[in-house]
Design an enzyme around this catalytic site. Structure first.
Site, PDB file in Angstrom:
ATOM      1  N   LYS A 198      -2.749  -6.094   9.652  1.00 30.84           N
ATOM      2  CA  LYS A 198      -4.981  -4.952   8.630  1.00 30.84           C
ATOM      3  C   LYS A 198      -4.925  -5.922   9.969  1.00 30.84           C
ATOM      4  CE  LYS A 198      -3.514  -2.232   5.515  1.00 30.84           C
ATOM      5  NZ  LYS A 198      -3.478  -0.577   5.437  1.00 30.84           N
ATOM      6  N   LYS A 224       5.361  -5.400   7.639  1.00 30.98           N
ATOM      7  CA  LYS A 224       5.824  -4.168   8.181  1.00 30.98           C
ATOM      8  C   LYS A 224       4.892  -3.508   8.761  1.00 30.98           C
ATOM      9  CE  LYS A 224       4.152  -0.453   4.966  1.00 30.98           C
ATOM     10  NZ  LYS A 224       2.960  -0.135   5.936  1.00 30.98           N
ATOM     11  N   ASN A 225       5.344  -3.075   9.929  1.00 31.55           N
ATOM     12  CA  ASN A 225       3.817  -1.838  10.142  1.00 31.55           C
ATOM     13  C   ASN A 225       2.977  -1.426   9.312  1.00 31.55           C
ATOM     14  OD1 ASN A 225       5.454  -1.111  13.189  1.00 31.55           O
ATOM     15  ND2 ASN A 225       4.435  -2.574  13.074  1.00 31.55           N
ATOM     16  N   ASP A 226       1.698  -0.831   9.617  1.00 32.95           N
ATOM     17  CA  ASP A 226       1.538   0.509   8.904  1.00 32.95           C
ATOM     18  C   ASP A 226       1.897   1.410   9.096  1.00 32.95           C
ATOM     19  OD1 ASP A 226      -2.010  -0.009   7.412  1.00 32.95           O
ATOM     20  OD2 ASP A 226      -0.121   0.983   6.731  1.00 32.95           O
ATOM     21  N   GLU A 227       1.433   2.483   8.649  1.00 33.20           N
ATOM     22  CA  GLU A 227       2.309   3.556   8.727  1.00 33.20           C
ATOM     23  C   GLU A 227       1.474   4.455   9.984  1.00 33.20           C
ATOM     24  OE1 GLU A 227      -0.415   3.029   5.921  1.00 33.20           O
ATOM     25  OE2 GLU A 227      -2.125   4.292   6.340  1.00 33.20           O
ATOM     26  N   HIS A 319       8.354   5.397   4.010  1.00 35.77           N
ATOM     27  CA  HIS A 319       6.937   5.002   3.607  1.00 35.77           C
ATOM     28  C   HIS A 319       6.478   6.396   3.221  1.00 35.77           C
ATOM     29  CE1 HIS A 319       2.541   4.906   3.611  1.00 35.77           C
ATOM     30  NE2 HIS A 319       2.678   3.876   3.625  1.00 35.77           N
ATOM     31  N   HIS A 353       8.295   4.055  -0.792  1.00 39.74           N
ATOM     32  CA  HIS A 353       7.042   3.490  -1.967  1.00 39.74           C
ATOM     33  C   HIS A 353       6.616   4.431  -3.015  1.00 39.74           C
ATOM     34  CE1 HIS A 353       4.562   0.741   0.913  1.00 39.74           C
ATOM     35  NE2 HIS A 353       5.526   1.131   2.426  1.00 39.74           N
ATOM     36  N   LYS A 361      -4.925   0.683  -6.263  1.00 41.80           N
ATOM     37  CA  LYS A 361      -6.235   1.147  -5.740  1.00 41.80           C
ATOM     38  C   LYS A 361      -5.638   2.727  -5.616  1.00 41.80           C
ATOM     39  CE  LYS A 361      -5.307   1.416  -0.574  1.00 41.80           C
ATOM     40  NZ  LYS A 361      -5.343   0.716   0.623  1.00 41.80           N
TER      41      LYS A 361
HETATM   42  C1  CAP Z   1      -1.503  -0.506   2.307  1.00 40.00           C
HETATM   43  C2  CAP Z   1      -1.101   0.674   2.948  1.00 40.00           C
HETATM   44  C3  CAP Z   1      -0.696   1.176   2.523  1.00 40.00           C
HETATM   45  C4  CAP Z   1      -0.395   1.947   0.870  1.00 40.00           C
HETATM   46  C5  CAP Z   1       0.760   2.736   0.875  1.00 40.00           C
HETATM   47  C6  CAP Z   1      -2.582   1.414   3.294  1.00 40.00           C
HETATM   48  O1  CAP Z   1      -2.698  -2.018   2.215  1.00 40.00           O
HETATM   49  O2  CAP Z   1      -0.839  -0.598   3.983  1.00 40.00           O
HETATM   50  O3  CAP Z   1       0.058   2.078   3.332  1.00 40.00           O
HETATM   51  O4  CAP Z   1      -0.740   1.309  -0.159  1.00 40.00           O
HETATM   52  O5  CAP Z   1       0.594   3.689  -0.465  1.00 40.00           O
HETATM   53  O6  CAP Z   1      -1.971   1.786   4.190  1.00 40.00           O
HETATM   54  O7  CAP Z   1      -3.418   1.510   2.870  1.00 40.00           O
HETATM   55  P1  CAP Z   1      -3.189  -2.217   0.817  1.00 40.00           P
HETATM   56  P2  CAP Z   1       1.782   3.817  -1.408  1.00 40.00           P
HETATM   57  O8  CAP Z   1      -2.652  -3.461   0.715  1.00 40.00           O
HETATM   58  O9  CAP Z   1      -4.298  -3.325   2.201  1.00 40.00           O
HETATM   59  O10 CAP Z   1      -4.252  -1.988   0.208  1.00 40.00           O
HETATM   60  O11 CAP Z   1       2.244   2.371  -1.542  1.00 40.00           O
HETATM   61  O12 CAP Z   1       0.706   4.205  -2.974  1.00 40.00           O
HETATM   62  O13 CAP Z   1       2.446   4.708  -0.796  1.00 40.00           O
HETATM   63 MG    MG Z   2      -0.704   1.338   5.020  1.00 38.33          MG
HETATM   64 MG    MG Z   3      -4.492   2.982   2.587  1.00 38.40          MG
END
Ligand code: CAP
Ligand code: MG
Ligand code: MG
Length: 507
Positions: A198, A224-227, A319, A353, A361
């Site tokens: 992040k 991991k890379n973020d989505e 993801h 996931h 959250k």
């Molecule tokens: C979490 C996260 C994940 C979501 C996916 C985000 O970040 O990287 O993509 O949690 O949700 O972008 O929010 P945080 P799920 O750890 O900062 O919340 O795993 O329910 O599919």
């Molecule tokens: Mg994410």
């Molecule tokens: Mg998020």
């Protein structure tokens, strides 16, 4: 009452066959059957062709079975609407067509059971309907395709699905699993501890790699890379890969621990996705040190199955960004987290996931998220509505038996070797978790066989990412040593700082 009288009553009652009290369950079944049969009489000939409430043994292997929650629309009764859904999701449309043939009728999906109290309908889909080379996209196009847009329903949610063994033989299922990842990392009997870098977007490739390094040297296993990570101009893909490799080498050298990075290979087209995979594979990463992350909903099921079939030696990380449109419990139209997770396993995702069961959250209920997580990581898996045994091993298939036995050594859940275990798909637990929530989540999950990725949970730590990673490692140590984190924090300052920070209400 005089004696004779009572006697005659007694004799009389002796002659009347004492009716066994009908159990409540049988009574409701009986009632349902009566009302169901009444409803059958309201069906037109077209609808009738898609209903068979006397279907013998739906689990005979010829059908994939689905159970939906359904609320009828357009002044149809429950069975009429169910029949329309059964037609539209198999061979039919809204009128009978003169072009149908005796063979095409054999492919009609069949409503075979209804529960009028809970608004549930079970539909059997002849497996010959589906693409015979194992195609998840094709199945979903049938069962949660046009059906979700039909006027005949105002609510339609696919709650669970059951695959017959023969059908599963056509599907890949996971190849490289969390067991392989554990072997690579040398990490057992605890969750694999991960993070997402992040801010979600905006770091340059060197800044991005810096944060990876900071997490890894703090003791974290998996980044991991973020989505949404792709080939943004301020963080060119090949530069990001290059810098991550340097950061990983440095962290491995300094910690003596193996590390993993999950690269988002989602792309606008097939060639670019493969190009990104090949870029990673030729950047010098050793096997096991990288995973391929795919945005399974937005990039699509074809992308998931392509990666599984092309790279069976890589952890395929599904993801699910966008799944909420189908799965949120307040959304009456779509499918459940369990269904999404079962199809991710069928498609061959190594991990998907599955949500934080309300601890983090994202919206999600313990029942739904945990059922999904338990189901895909078990060989003999209970669905919501179906006993889901993943597939029957063809007796002559000696390799599969060998696979089962090796698998069994790592999986304590194989009840008997009659069943070929489609390899397990591991839950990936993310979404708003932080070190103080690790134990509460494990308590709900009732096992530690998953990957957890905490973004803010690490990078929001008041002393930065490395401290955040250390706090996560310490929270995990406390869990494995069965020490309350508050106590463990007395001698572990990063955990103490995390507890103080994350227990405050978010501003
Ligand atoms: C979490 C996260 C994940 C979501 C996916 C985000 O970040 O990287 O993509 O949690 O949700 O972008 O929010 P945080 P799920 O750890 O900062 O919340 O795993 O329910 O599919
Ligand atoms: Mg994410
Ligand atoms: Mg998020």
């Amino acid at each position: 009452m005089n004696k004779n009288k009572s006697k005659s009553v007694k004799i009389k009652s002796k002659n009347i066959k004492k009716k066994k009290p009908v159990s409540k369950k049988n009574k409701t079944n009986k009632q349902t059957m009566n009302s169901a049969n009444k409803l059958v009489r309201t069906l037109n000939s077209h609808q009738l062709a898609y209903v068979n409430l006397d279907l013998k043994d739906p689990q005979n292997g010829e059908y994939m079975l689905c159970v939906f929650h359904l609320i009828p629309g357009k002044n149809l009764n429950f069975l009429q609407a169910s029949a329309e859904v059964s037609a539209e999701s198999s061979t039919g449309t809204n009128f009978p067509v003169l072009t149908e043939t005796p063979f095409s009728k054999k492919l009609n999906a069949l409503v075979y059971k209804i529960d009028l109290k809970k608004n549930l309908v079970w539909i059997a889909y002849p497996t010959r309907l589906f693409d015979r080379i194992g195609n998840v996209q094709n199945i979903l196009t049938y069962i949660v395709g046009n059906t979700l847009g039909m006027k005949e329903i105002i609510a339609l949610k696919l709650l669970d699905v059951w695959f017959p063994p023969a059908m599963l033989e056509q599907y890949d299922g996971p190849s490289y699993t969390i067991d392989d990842m554990r072997k690579y990392l040398g990490v057992y009997n605890r969750p694999i501890l991960g993070t997402i870098i992040k801010p979600k977007m905006g770091l340059t490739s060197s800044e991005y790699a810096e944060v990876c390094y900071d997490f890894w040297v703090g003791g974290g296993d998996f980044v991991k890379n973020d989505e949404p990570q792709a080939n943004q101009d301020f963080c060119p893909y090949e530069k990001m890969v290059e810098h991550v490799k340097k950061a990983m080498d440095k962290a491995v050298k300094e910690t003596g621990q193996k590390k993993i990075h999950s690269f988002n290979v989602s792309a606008p087209d097939y060639d670019t996705m493969i190009q990104r995979c090949e870029m990673i594979r030729s950047a010098g990463f050793e096997k096991g040190s990288y995973a391929f992350l795919i945005d399974g909903i937005t990039a699509g099921w074809m992308a998931v199955q392509t990666l599984r079939r092309k790279y069976p030696d890589v952890f395929i990380h599904f993801h699910r960004a966008g799944h909420g449109a189908f799965t949120r419990k307040e959304n009456p139209i779509g499918y459940s987290v369990l269904v999404l997770s079962k199809f991710a396993r069928l498609a061959g995702a190594s991990g998907v996931h599955t949500g934080t069961a309300g601890v983090g959250k994202m919206s999600g209920t313990p029942e739904e998220d945990i059922t999904a997580a338990q189901n895909i990581s078990r060989v003999q898996a209970k669905g919501h509505f179906f006993e889901q045994n993943w597939s029957k091993i063809p007796i002559m298939d000696k390799d599969a038996i060998k696979m089962i036995n090796t698998d069994r050594s790592q999986q304590s859940i194989l009840e008997d070797d009659e069943w070929r275990g489609m390899k397990k798909c591991c839950p990936i637990i993310s979404g708003g978790l932080n070190p103080t929530l690790l134990k509460p989540f494990i308590d709900v999950m009732e096992n530690t066989d998953f990957i957890t990725t905490m973004g803010a949970g690490c990078h929001a730590h008041p002393k930065g990412t490395t401290a955040g990673a250390r706090a996560l490692v310490q929270a995990c140590e406390a869990y494995t040593k069965k020490i309350p984190i508050e106590k463990y924090a007395k001698t572990h300052k990063e955990l103490a700082e995390a507890i103080k920070f994350f227990s405050k209400k978010k501003k």
